[in-house]
Scaffold this active site. Sequence first.
Site, PDB file in Angstrom:
ATOM      1  N   HIS A  64      -7.231  -6.043  -0.014  1.00 37.12           N
ATOM      2  CA  HIS A  64      -6.058  -5.232   0.321  1.00 37.12           C
ATOM      3  C   HIS A  64      -5.446  -5.749   1.622  1.00 37.12           C
ATOM      4  O   HIS A  64      -6.163  -6.009   2.586  1.00 37.12           O
ATOM      5  CB  HIS A  64      -6.520  -3.781   0.495  1.00 37.12           C
ATOM      6  CG  HIS A  64      -5.441  -2.756   0.457  1.00 37.12           C
ATOM      7  ND1 HIS A  64      -4.693  -2.492  -0.666  1.00 37.12           N
ATOM      8  CD2 HIS A  64      -5.001  -1.891   1.418  1.00 37.12           C
ATOM      9  CE1 HIS A  64      -3.839  -1.519  -0.410  1.00 37.12           C
ATOM     10  NE2 HIS A  64      -4.000  -1.134   0.853  1.00 37.12           N
ATOM     11  N   SER A 115       0.838  -1.198   0.000  1.00 43.23           N
ATOM     12  CA  SER A 115       0.000   0.000   0.000  1.00 43.23           C
ATOM     13  C   SER A 115       0.877   1.254   0.000  1.00 43.23           C
ATOM     14  O   SER A 115       1.673   1.450  -0.910  1.00 43.23           O
ATOM     15  CB  SER A 115      -0.952  -0.042   1.198  1.00 43.23           C
ATOM     16  OG  SER A 115      -1.971   0.921   1.077  1.00 43.23           O
ATOM     17  N   GLU A 166      -9.120  -5.684  -4.005  1.00 46.79           N
ATOM     18  CA  GLU A 166      -8.508  -4.674  -3.151  1.00 46.79           C
ATOM     19  C   GLU A 166      -9.521  -3.970  -2.242  1.00 46.79           C
ATOM     20  O   GLU A 166      -9.328  -3.866  -1.029  1.00 46.79           O
ATOM     21  CB  GLU A 166      -7.795  -3.610  -3.993  1.00 46.79           C
ATOM     22  CG  GLU A 166      -6.599  -4.090  -4.781  1.00 46.79           C
ATOM     23  CD  GLU A 166      -5.334  -4.195  -3.956  1.00 46.79           C
ATOM     24  OE1 GLU A 166      -5.388  -3.947  -2.731  1.00 46.79           O
ATOM     25  OE2 GLU A 166      -4.294  -4.529  -4.531  1.00 46.79           O
TER      26      GLU A 166
END
Length: 537
Positions: free
Chosen positions: A444, A224, A342
Amino acid sequence: MTATRRTLITGAAALTAYAALPVVGYAAQPRSPIVTTTAGKVRGYVQDGVSVFKGLRYGADAGGERRFAAPVAPQPWTDVKDATAYGAASMQTGKGEEGEALSEDCLFLNVWTPAKAGKKGLADGAKRPVMFYIHGGAYNGGSGASPWYEGTKLAKRGDVVVVTVNHRLNAFGYLYLARLFNDPSVADSGNAGQLDLVLALQWVRDNIAAFGGDPGNVMLFGQSGGGAKIATLMGMPVAKGLFHRAATMSGQQVTVGGPFNATRRAQAFLDKLGIKDLAALRALPADQMLAGMKAIDPIAAAGGVYMGPTLDQRSLTRHPFFPDASPVGLSVPMMCGNTHDETKGFIGFDAKAFPKTWDEVIARLPGQFAARIDIDPETVVAFYRQTYPNYSPADVFFAASTAGRSWKAAIIQDEERARAGAPAYAYQVNWKSPKEGGIFGAPHTIDIGLVFGTLDAKGSIVGAGPDSVAMSNTMSDAFINFARSGDPNGGALPKWEPYTLERRQTMVFDTVSRQEDDPRGAERKFFNQVPFTQFGT
């Protein structure tokens, strides 16, 4: 052994020795490693056969008059500093990890090494690859102390040295003041957090051999915001030569903030605090300064004010992947990945947040795109319903928001590397988290625990069953192979080829992993109708 106090430590490289730490009631405990660094000696501890050093100081206190300035190395010391507890994390609006202090004095890193003590201490000449992890949390939060990043298992599995790091975040690391105050001490303020990472990498260059690592073989990997920081470092000349492989995990940085938008954001920040001069801003207590982050972003016209790297013509003189891949990073082998679902990781793993109707999908998509792409949501929904007739409203919402929010930027990085003749190894995680029967797919953050092997860490979404262990072993080995040679192939993986524009080869990590050409190609072509704008820039 249990650490009883948070310590402030510094680091660098030389020789190593072993000395016992007193442990009440346990006379035969493993002896505690002592390493001599360029700034002084540090004492760690042994856990599961791995020597661990936490809270190693790589930079001086960044508070007071050094607030907003480029970092500097710490002052040397003459005693032996305990390196048995994590150092403080950067000031941030969240609470940090459990029991973690927040401070402007936050330039610390952590080392896990499988090196065994010998005549030269931990400097055994083995030249292990160094896997240097940069945490996520955008540019606003997080630290290297998360239990998800605990390096013992990865260090043992790959015979590698693992490093995690803290650096300045949000306004402390990225508030661009150079155009508001004519003061040389804030000339680097827009990229101070990135320069912290550069200083940490210089520490690794100068010290990691003393911990059994190879300073000539350093791999950056980060998820990220960590991936975005790595992509930015690949465009920074001052970082060139300090790392030799790079892996971005669901985090990309195509462009950085321009100086005028960054100045408008800085002004909004100051207006929120009611401060007009630099002296008053430096004198403001750190926790009070965080209140400026609540200013409405003047560019996005919504949310809190964005902080991130700035095109300041000093440490950053061009964008990392615009108009092409920066030549600075082209010699560095790259891995670039995303997860299939995600945005299922952005709803707090709350199934009640799944949209249930097509009207709800249309209403919520613009907020997910968040100025990255500007496209009619009705058109998006119509495309997905035609392309994937079996998709539910929730399926379409998460697929479209994933494709338009972060996956698009990953594709840009892959494409620009391929055009430059230095392609990336592209991957996509399809393996589903077992959480709540798999309804969250591959969200994610799922690749963090898979790579580190921290399957049972607090808050893990990976699970610790046989399927989780097998998937973790496959992904972890790919990253270890990449760290060792710049090529992830080997082990249980089928052949994995670098990304080309003709085929768009992508490794799909799943129960049965496979290389696919142009997975989700229809979605890629659909979103190519509109330009992509990196959020915050």
